[in-house]
Design an enzyme around this catalytic site. Structure first.
Site, PDB file in Angstrom:
ATOM      1  CD  GLN A   2      12.675  76.478  16.029  1.00  0.00           C
ATOM      2  OE1 GLN A   2      12.151  77.263  15.470  1.00  0.00           O
ATOM      3  NE2 GLN A   2      14.142  76.122  16.014  1.00  0.00           N
ATOM      4  CD  GLU A  39      20.646  76.281  11.098  1.00  0.00           C
ATOM      5  OE1 GLU A  39      19.995  77.337  11.443  1.00  0.00           O
ATOM      6  OE2 GLU A  39      21.836  76.325  11.662  1.00  0.00           O
TER       7      GLU A  39
HETATM    8  N1  MCN Z   1      22.414  64.482  11.411  1.00  0.00           N
HETATM    9  C1  MCN Z   1      23.040  63.297  10.932  1.00  0.00           C
HETATM   10  N2  MCN Z   1      24.657  63.209  10.878  1.00  0.00           N
HETATM   11  C2  MCN Z   1      25.144  64.501  11.280  1.00  0.00           C
HETATM   12  C3  MCN Z   1      24.403  65.469  11.327  1.00  0.00           C
HETATM   13  C4  MCN Z   1      23.172  65.382  11.472  1.00  0.00           C
HETATM   14  O1  MCN Z   1      22.479  62.243  10.585  1.00  0.00           O
HETATM   15  N3  MCN Z   1      26.381  64.389  11.243  1.00  0.00           N
HETATM   16  C5  MCN Z   1      21.044  64.279  11.565  1.00  0.00           C
HETATM   17  C6  MCN Z   1      20.859  64.565  12.898  1.00  0.00           C
HETATM   18  O2  MCN Z   1      20.765  63.279  13.758  1.00  0.00           O
HETATM   19  C7  MCN Z   1      19.400  65.065  12.912  1.00  0.00           C
HETATM   20  C8  MCN Z   1      19.358  65.809  11.619  1.00  0.00           C
HETATM   21  O3  MCN Z   1      20.349  65.304  11.012  1.00  0.00           O
HETATM   22  O4  MCN Z   1      18.239  64.080  13.005  1.00  0.00           O
HETATM   23  C9  MCN Z   1      19.655  67.613  11.897  1.00  0.00           C
HETATM   24  O5  MCN Z   1      20.709  67.564  12.930  1.00  0.00           O
HETATM   25  P1  MCN Z   1      21.541  68.781  13.153  1.00  0.00           P
HETATM   26  O6  MCN Z   1      22.232  69.354  11.853  1.00  0.00           O
HETATM   27  O7  MCN Z   1      22.076  68.734  14.324  1.00  0.00           O
HETATM   28  O8  MCN Z   1      20.280  70.249  13.265  1.00  0.00           O
HETATM   29  P2  MCN Z   1      19.379  70.254  14.193  1.00  0.00           P
HETATM   30  O9  MCN Z   1      18.850  68.781  14.978  1.00  0.00           O
HETATM   31  O10 MCN Z   1      19.756  71.088  15.603  1.00  0.00           O
HETATM   32  O11 MCN Z   1      18.051  70.739  13.738  1.00  0.00           O
HETATM   33  C10 MCN Z   1      18.154  72.087  13.608  1.00  0.00           C
HETATM   34  C11 MCN Z   1      18.298  72.745  12.041  1.00  0.00           C
HETATM   35  C12 MCN Z   1      17.634  74.246  11.948  1.00  0.00           C
HETATM   36  S1  MCN Z   1      18.207  75.129  13.129  1.00  0.00           S
HETATM   37  C13 MCN Z   1      16.471  74.455  11.145  1.00  0.00           C
HETATM   38  S2  MCN Z   1      16.443  75.982  10.924  1.00  0.00           S
HETATM   39  C14 MCN Z   1      15.940  73.539  10.358  1.00  0.00           C
HETATM   40  C15 MCN Z   1      16.439  72.102  10.351  1.00  0.00           C
HETATM   41  O12 MCN Z   1      17.313  71.870  11.177  1.00  0.00           O
HETATM   42  N4  MCN Z   1      14.526  73.372  10.723  1.00  0.00           N
HETATM   43  C16 MCN Z   1      13.857  72.177  10.107  1.00  0.00           C
HETATM   44  N5  MCN Z   1      15.893  71.265   9.431  1.00  0.00           N
HETATM   45  C17 MCN Z   1      14.514  71.012   9.515  1.00  0.00           C
HETATM   46  N6  MCN Z   1      13.972  70.030   9.029  1.00  0.00           N
HETATM   47  C18 MCN Z   1      12.589  69.885   9.398  1.00  0.00           C
HETATM   48  N7  MCN Z   1      12.120  68.742   8.818  1.00  0.00           N
HETATM   49  N8  MCN Z   1      12.043  70.862  10.190  1.00  0.00           N
HETATM   50  C19 MCN Z   1      12.327  71.986  10.667  1.00  0.00           C
HETATM   51  O13 MCN Z   1      11.929  72.942  11.318  1.00  0.00           O
HETATM   52 CU1  CUM Z   2      18.409  80.436  12.317  1.00  0.00          CU
HETATM   53  S1  CUM Z   2      16.699  79.012  12.054  1.00  0.00           S
HETATM   54 MO1  CUM Z   2      17.287  77.215  12.848  1.00  0.00          MO
HETATM   55  O1  CUM Z   2      18.495  78.038  13.835  1.00  0.00           O
HETATM   56  O2  CUM Z   2      16.138  77.014  14.027  1.00  0.00           O
END
Ligand code: MCN
Ligand code: CUM
Length: 804
Positions: free
Chosen positions: A235, A758
Site C-alpha cells: 500500500q 473508511e
Molecule cells: N472519492 C470521491 N470523492 C470524494 C472522496 C473520495 O469520489 N470526496 C473517491 C476517490 O477518488 C477514490 C475513492 O473514493 O477513488 C476512495 O478515496 P479516499 O477516500 O481518498 O481513500 P483512498 O483512495 O486513500 O483509499 C483508502 C481507503 C482505505 S484506508 C481503506 S482501508 C480501504 C478503502 O479505501 N481499502 C479498500 N476502500 C477500499 N476499497 C476497496 N475496493 N479495496 C480496499 O482495499
Molecule cells: Cu487503517 S486501514 Mo486503511 O488505512 O488502509
C-alpha cells in the site's frame, strides 16, 4: 464558430468532477486481465514458504532442517542464524519497535515465522515445511492484556524495562507505552462536579481485514546489474523501497518496487512483513527470483490484525443532557510486537478524535499499549488510524449516557453537536475540525427514516412483546460520526521519518492526451478513474484521455501511499495543484497563439477564451500541440508539471447512519430491515465510486459488528484462522443500503474534497451495534461486547430473563 454555446456537451465529454464515470479499471478486472503479484512469473523463479510456530509462547531449543534439505527440489532453509550475519533476523517496525523476521530463540505468537524454506515450487516447499524439525519448550501464555500488566512472565526478553521505549518510559516488562492527550485534572473535576455521569467499558474486539488477495511478493536480484526488483502487495511502495534500501544496504536507485494490481488492501498491506525480507534475502543468496505468497491461514493468523481496544469511558452531563466532560482510558492489546502502522508521533493513531461530533468542553484520553502472545499489527481494516475505535467508543458512550439521562439518543446527539458556525472547531483533545454541518445531516437522516414513526413502532413492539404477542424486538441504531483523514501535515505526521505529503506528476502529450502518475496506489478504490476526473476538470482534457499510473517507484513520484483515506485529501490535492501548473503554462501559450495578454484570457471548461470575444479561443488540444510545435518566446517547450503537496490540515468527513434491525429473541438472529447512510465527504468526485466505497465499508462493518473476530483460547491458539470460522458476509447476509449525502467542502483542500474510503466502516460498526443494544434498551441492557453473533445475542436475551 458554434463551439461557445455547446458547453453542456463539452462538460459531458470532459467526464470531470461530479461525474458518475464508470470505472476504467473494471474492463481488465472483469475480463481476467488483472495483473496481481501471483501473476508475476519469472524464468527460474523459486518459491518460499514459512515454517510457523504452533505455540503462542515457547523457547526454541533447536531447528533441524536436514530432512527438509534432502527433499529433491529444496534449495535452502533459512533460520534466524542465517540472517544474523546480515543483521536481518530482526527488523524495525513502523511503530518504533522491532520485530523478529525469523524466530530468534523464542516465539511469541501462534503462526510466527520460524524458518523460510526455498524450493523449486510451492508444493515442494509445503512438503519441506513438514520435514523441518523444531524442538519447542512451551512457556506460559498471556492472552489477556490486563493480566499481561501484572504477570511475572516476560514476553519481550530483548527489551530492557529500565530503558524507555519509543514513546517514553515503560512501567512493566509487558508495557509498551502510555500515551496521553487532554487535561486530566480538569476533566476529572468536570466529571465529578456533574449532575449525571455514565461509566462503561467498551470493547472493540480483535478482527482482521482479510482482503481477497493475501499478502505476497516476488523478489528478483539481478547480480550482474546490481538491481533489485520487488513486486508486492504494497500500500506504500515508495516507503517499502526506502526501508528495503536501509535494511539491505542496496542503494535506493538500484531498487525498484512495483505494486501491481492489488486485490484489496484495507490496511493489511501497509506494514512490512518477514516474508518480504526473507524473499529478498533468498533471492540475493540464490541469485534467482523468489516468490512468497501467503495462504489464507497465514494471512488471518500472522498479518496485521485490527482493533483489540479495551476502552474505559466516563462521560458526564447536566440534567438537560449537555455534555460536560469525557474521560477515556484504553488498554490496547498490540500483540507480540508493536507493529502498528501509525504516523510516528501517534502510537494510538488519531484515537483522540474520540470526542466525535460533539462539543465537549474538556476531555482526557490515556492509552496503555501492552504486549501479549498474539499476532502484531493493530492499525488496519478501514480504520483511519484508530478512528474506528474512537467512533465506536463515543457513539456507545452517548447511548449509555442517554440511558442514564432517560433521554432519546437522537435528541441527546442533537443538543451536543458542534454547530455549523463553530467551524473551524478546536476540540478539547487538540484537533482543528475543518468544516461540517452536523445538524443539517442529522435532521435529513431522521426525516428519511421517519424516526418518530420508528420510535412509536418500537414502543408498540415492546408492549406487544410483554403481552406475549411477538418474539421479535426492534432496534434503532443511531450513529453520527466524525472522521479525520488525509495525513497529514508533514510537520505532524511521518512514517519512519518520511513526511506524509503526496505527489502527482503530469505529462501532456502533443496530441492532447495525458499521463499522470501519483505516489498513491489503488487497491480497489478506483484511482485510475477518479484521479483522471480531478485532472480533467483542472486541465480541460477528457478523463478518457488521461492515463493514471501508480505503484512503480521507477516512474511514479515519491509518495507515502494509500491508507487512512489519504489519497483524495493529499494526492488528490497534488493532482489538482499539478493541473493548475499545467493550466498556468497553457495560458501563456494560448496568449501567444491568440496574440493577447495572458490576463485577457479566461478559462472555460477545456479552453482559454479571450474575454469579451467568445469566438476567439484555443482548446487544450491546440495548446498541447503548440507546446511541442512552436518556439514560444520565454517558455520552455513541453507541457509537464509535478506537485508535492503538504496538506495544511487533515479533512474531517462525517456522516449520519441509521440501522433498523429486527431481533429474534429466541434464536438471537437478526434481520436488517433498513440501513440509511448519509455521508458528507465534501466535494464529490465520483458519486458512483463513493457509493461503492460506502457499500463495501458498510458490509465490512456488518461483518465486524455481527460476527467477525480473531479469537484465541487460553493457550493462545487462534480459533478463527480459516474462513469456516472467520465470518465474511456474502450476498445472503448483506442488506440493502440506502445512501444519501450532504456536501460541505473542505476549506483548505484545493477542490474541497475529503476522504470517504473508511467512513462507512467508522460509522457502520456503531450503527449496527447500537441497533442491537437499542432493541434491548427497554429491558435494561446497557453494554454488551461485539461481535453480536446469534449466540451472543441469544445470551443477552437470556441474561435479561427474556426466555421466561
Ligand atoms: N472519492 C470521491 N470523492 C470524494 C472522496 C473520495 O469520489 N470526496 C473517491 C476517490 O477518488 C477514490 C475513492 O473514493 O477513488 C476512495 O478515496 P479516499 O477516500 O481518498 O481513500 P483512498 O483512495 O486513500 O483509499 C483508502 C481507503 C482505505 S484506508 C481503506 S482501508 C480501504 C478503502 O479505501 N481499502 C479498500 N476502500 C477500499 N476499497 C476497496 N475496493 N479495496 C480496499 O482495499
Ligand atoms: Cu487503517 S486501514 Mo486503511 O488505512 O488502509
Amino acid at each position: 464558430m458554434k463551439d461557445f454555446d455547446d458547453r453542456e456537451e463539452r462538460v459531458g465529454k470532459l467526464k470531470g468532477l461530479g461525474c458518475a464515470r464508470k470505472r476504467v479499471e473494471d474492463a481488465r478486472f472483469t475480463q481476467g486481465k488483472g495483473n496481481y503479484v501471483d501473476d508475476v512469473k519469472l524464468p527460474g523463479m523459486l518459491f518460499g514458504d514459512f515454517v510457523r510456530s504452533p505455540y503462542a509462547h515457547a523457547r526454541i531449543k533447536s531447528i533441524d532442517a536436514t530432512a527438509a534439505l534432502e527433499l529433491p527440489g529444496v534449495i535452502a532453509v533459512l533460520t534466524a542464524e542465517d540472517l544474523k550475519p546480515l543483521n536481518l533476523h530482526w527488523m524495525p517496525t513502523l511503530a518504533g519497535d522491532k520485530q523478529m523476521v525469523l524466530a530468534d530463540g523464542k516465539v511469541l505468537f501462534q503462526g510466527q515465522e520460524v524458518a523460510f524454506v526455498v524450493a523449486e515450487d510451492r508444493y515442494i516447499a509445503a512438503d519441506a515445511i513438514e520435514l523441518v524439525e523444531v524442538d519447542y519448550e512451551d512457556l506460559p501464555v498471556i492472552v489477556d492484556p490486563f493480566e499481561a500488566l501484572t504477570t511475572d512472565v516476560v514476553l519481550r526478553e530483548d527489551l530492557d524495562t529500565s530503558e524507555p521505549g519509543a514513546h517514553g518510559p515503560r512501567k512493566h516488562h509487558n508495557h509498551i507505552f502510555l500515551w496521553e492527550e487532554g487535561d486530566k485534572t480538569a476533566t476529572e473535576q468536570a466529571i465529578e462536579s456533574s449532575e449525571v455521569v455514565a461509566e462503561e467499558m467498551v470493547y472493540y474486539h480483535r478482527t482482521h481485514p482479510c482482503p481477497l488477495e493475501t499478502c505476497g511478493c516476488v523478489a528478483s536480484m539481478d547480480k550482474v546489474n546490481g538491481k533489485l526488483t520487488l513486486w508486492g502487495t504494497f500500500q506504500a511502495p515508495h516507503v517499502v523501497r526506502t526501508v528495503a534500501s536501509l535494511l539491505s544496504g542496496i542503494a535506493e536507485h538500484d531498487i525498484r518496487v512495483i505494486s501491481p494490481d492489488i486485490g484489496g488492501g484495507f490496511g493489511n498491506k501497509v506494514g512490512v512483513y518477514p516474508g518480504y525480507v526473507c524473499a529478498i534475502v533468498a533471492s540475493i543468496v540464490t541469485g534467482k527470483p523468489v516468490k512468497w505468497i501467503e495462504d489464507r491461514m497465514d494471512n488471518l493468523m500472522a498479518t496485521a490484525f485490527a482493533r483489540d481496544y479495551w476502552m474505559k469511558g466516563r462521560i458526564s452531563a447536566t440534567k438537560e443532557g449537555k455534555i460536560t466532560g469525557l474521560h477515556c482510558h484504553v488498554t490496547a492489546d498490540h500483540g507480540a510486537f508493536d507493529a502498528c502502522a501509525d504516523p510516528t508521533k501517534f502510537p494510538a493513531g488519531f484515537f483522540h478524535i474520540c470526542t466525535g461530533s460533539y462539543d465537549i468542553p474538556v476531555a482526557y484520553v490515556g492509552v496503555d499499549g501492552v504486549y501479549t502472545n498474539k499476532a502484531p499489527g493493530g492499525v488496519a481494516y478501514r480504520c483511519s488510524f484508530r478512528v474506528t475505535e474512537a467512533a465506536y467508543f463515543i457513539e456507545r458512550m452517548i447511548e449509555v449516557l442517554a440511558i442514564e439521562l432517560n433521554m432519546d439518543a437522537a435528541e441527546l446527539r442533537r443538543i451536543n453537536f458542534i454547530r455549523a458556525d463553530q467551524f473551524p472547531y478546536h476540540s478539547a483533545l487538540g484537533w482543528e475540525y475543518d468544516s461540517g454541518d452536523y445538524h443539517t445531516a442529522w435532521d435529513k437522516a431522521l426525516a428519511a427514516v421517519d424516526y418518530e414513526g420508528l420510535r412509536k413502532e418500537q414502543a408498540e413492539r415492546v408492549e406487544a412483546f410483554k403481552r406475549g404477542e411477538t418474539r421479535t424486538l426492534l432496534g434503532i441504531g443511531l450513529t453520527h460520526f466524525t472522521e479525520i483523514v488525509g495525513a497529514g501535515p508533514v510537520k505532524n505526521c511521518d512514517i519512519l521519518g518520511m513526511g506524509m505529503f503526496d505527489s502527482c506528476e503530469i505529462r501532456i502529450h502533443p496530441t492532447g492526451s495525458a499521463t499522470a502518475r501519483l505516489g498513491t496506489i489503488s487497491q480497489g478504490q478506483g484511482h485510475a478513474t477518479t484521479f483522471g476526473q480531478i485532472l480533467a476538470s483542472e486541465i480541460g482534457i477528457s478523463s478518457d484521455n488521461i492515463t493514471i499510473e501508480e505503484g512503480d517507484t521507477d516512474t511514479a513520484p515519491y509518495g507515502l501511499g494509500t491508507y487512512g483515506s489519504r489519497s483524495t485529501p493529499v494526492a488528490g490535492a497534488a493532482a489538482a495543484m499539478a493541473g493548475r501548473k499545467i493550466r498556468a503554462k497553457a495560458q501563456m501559450i494560448a496568449a501567444y497563439l491568440l496574440e493577447v495578454h495572458d490576463g485577457d484570457l479566461e478559462w472555460d471548461i477545456d479552453r482559454f477564451v479571450v474575454k469579451g470575444a467568445p469566438d476567439r479561443f484555443k482548446t487544450m488540444t491546440e495548446i498541447a500541440y503548440a507546446a511541442y510545435n512552436q518556439a514560444i518566446p520565454g517558455l520552455e517547450p513541453g507541457l509537464e508539471a509535478v506537485s508535492y503537496y503538504d496538506p495544511p490540515n487533515m479533512t474531517y468527513p462525517f456522516g449520519a447512519y441509521i440501522c433498523v434491525m429486527e431481533i429474534d429473541v429466541d434464536t438471537g438472529e437478526h434481520k436488517i430491515r433498513q440501513f440509511y447512510a448519509l455521508d458528507d465527504c465534501g466535494t464529490r468526485i465520483n458519486p458512483m465510486v463513493i457509493e461503492g466505497q460506502v457499500h463495501g465499508g458498510l458490509t465490512e462493518a456488518l461483518a465486524i459488528a455481527m460476527g467477525q473476530e480473531i479469537a484465541y483460547d487460553d493457550l493462545g491458539n487462534c480459533k478463527t484462522g480459516t474462513l469456516m470460522d472467520f465470518f465474511l458476509p456474502t450476498a445472503v447476509e448483506t442488506p440493502h443500503y440506502t445512501t444519501d449525502h450532504t456536501e460541505t467542502p473542505s476549506p483548505h483542500h484545493p477542490i474541497g474534497a475529503k476522504g470517504v474510503g473508511e467512513s462507512p466502516n467508522v460509522g457502520g460498526v456503531p450503527a449496527f451495534s447500537n441497533a442491537v443494544h437499542d432493541a434491548f434498551r427497554a429491558f435494561g441492557l446497557r453494554q454488551s461486547h461485539m461481535p453480536h453473533d446469534h449466540w451472543r445475542v441469544w445470551k443477552i436475551a437470556h441474561d435479561l430473563g427474556l426466555h421466561g
